[in-house]
Design a protein around this motif. Structure first.
Motif, mmCIF file in Angstrom:
data_model
loop_
_atom_site.group_PDB
_atom_site.id
_atom_site.type_symbol
_atom_site.label_atom_id
_atom_site.label_comp_id
_atom_site.label_asym_id
_atom_site.label_seq_id
_atom_site.Cartn_x
_atom_site.Cartn_y
_atom_site.Cartn_z
ATOM 1 N N LYS A 56 0.838 -1.212 0.000
ATOM 2 C CA LYS A 56 0.000 0.000 0.000
ATOM 3 C C LYS A 56 0.866 1.253 0.000
ATOM 4 N N LYS A 59 2.236 1.757 -3.329
ATOM 5 C CA LYS A 59 1.186 1.824 -4.360
ATOM 6 C C LYS A 59 1.339 0.690 -5.376
ATOM 7 N N VAL A 106 -7.438 -1.761 0.864
ATOM 8 C CA VAL A 106 -7.039 -2.126 -0.495
ATOM 9 C C VAL A 106 -7.737 -3.433 -0.870
ATOM 10 N N ALA A 256 -2.536 -0.087 -5.294
ATOM 11 C CA ALA A 256 -3.102 -0.074 -3.931
ATOM 12 C C ALA A 256 -2.965 1.298 -3.313
ATOM 13 N N SER A 257 -3.443 2.321 -3.987
ATOM 14 C CA SER A 257 -3.332 3.686 -3.491
ATOM 15 C C SER A 257 -4.598 4.105 -2.774
#
Length: 257
Positions: A56, A59, A106, A256-257
């Motif tokens: 995460k 990203k 996420v 996974a932003s």
């Protein structure tokens, strides 16, 4: 000429020591997706959650990487299971990663089988069907990762799932397009420059040189680097640098932003 794009993934979440963890976290700085071990061949709840947090922060795409229940041999041998048991084991692993990912806001972007399960699902239609059925029950929006033209990807497409043909920067290929068995000493490419050469051929020329030198056509949307190789950081760093140098865009299917 359009800009070439590729997802660069790494098998992680397998670290047994703090030194291994540091290596994995360093590898993740050079890739775009993290294939997270689900606890059956390596890792566990703490490793899964820690790797999700790193993904995460960087990203990266979060990938579930389920296997046969085989920690002793690292999921690299076929385990004979009933299809009902295999489906249950898969759902158990996907559920674990999915819930821990959701905890951190996420989602699992794609699913890639590990080791012997990867090989079996790609060539055995019965296992491919069970794998796809588990993916559909988990989240049919998830992308299935496997070898190009494999039974796994063909069956997943027939059920309406998105697929990502995968190639390997650090594995040697057989003339039929399969991966050379790890029982052979030359199954792995450990030279970072040779791994980068192979990655570039895959992306720019769509072929690999097999163990006998023959050119094997291959089209991939994602390229793997194994995080447990001792010099995995240097391999990942070199592969990324060479791809970028040649104008290739490194991008996950999902960030996974």
């Amino acid at each position: 000429m359009p800009v070439k794009s590729i997802d660069l993934n790494a098998d992680v979440g397998e670290a047994a020591t703090r030194e291994d963890q540091k290596r994995e976290e360093a590898v993740l700085r050079y890739v775009s997706s993290a294939n997270i071990a689900c606890g059956f061949h390596a890792g566990g709840p703490e490793q899964i959650e820690r790797t999700i947090r790193v993904a995460k922060k960087l990203k990266l795409g979060v990938v579930a990487h389920p296997s046969y229940p085989d920690r002793e041999k690292f999921g690299r041998v076929t385990i004979k299971l009933s299809m009902n048991d295999l489906e249950a084991y898969l759902l158990y692993q996907l559920g674990a990663v999915g819930e821990l990912a959701a905890k951190h806001g996420v989602r699992v972007s794609h699913i890639k089988p590990h080791g012997a399960l990867y090989a079996d699902a790609c060539r055995n239609l019965q296992i491919a069907r069970v794998f796809v059925r588990a993916v559909i029950q988990f989240d049919r929006a998830t992308i299935v990762v496997g070898l190009p033209r494999s039974r796994l990807l063909e069956h997943a497409k027939s059920r309406g799932l998105r697929v990502a043909p995968e190639a390997f920067a650090d594995r040697v290929y057989e003339p039929d397009g399969s991966l050379r068995s790890r029982k052979f000493k030359d199954a792995l490419i450990v030279d970072p420059e040779k791994a980068a050469d192979q990655a570039l051929r895959i992306v720019l020329e769509e072929f690999v040189n097999a163990v006998d030198g023959r050119e094997v056509p291959i089209t991939a949307k994602t390229i793997c680097i194994h995080g447990d190789t001792p010099n995995a950081v240097e391999i990942a760093k070199t592969v990324r640098a060479r791809l970028l140098q040649e104008g290739v865009n490194i991008q996950s299917f999902y960030s996974a932003s």
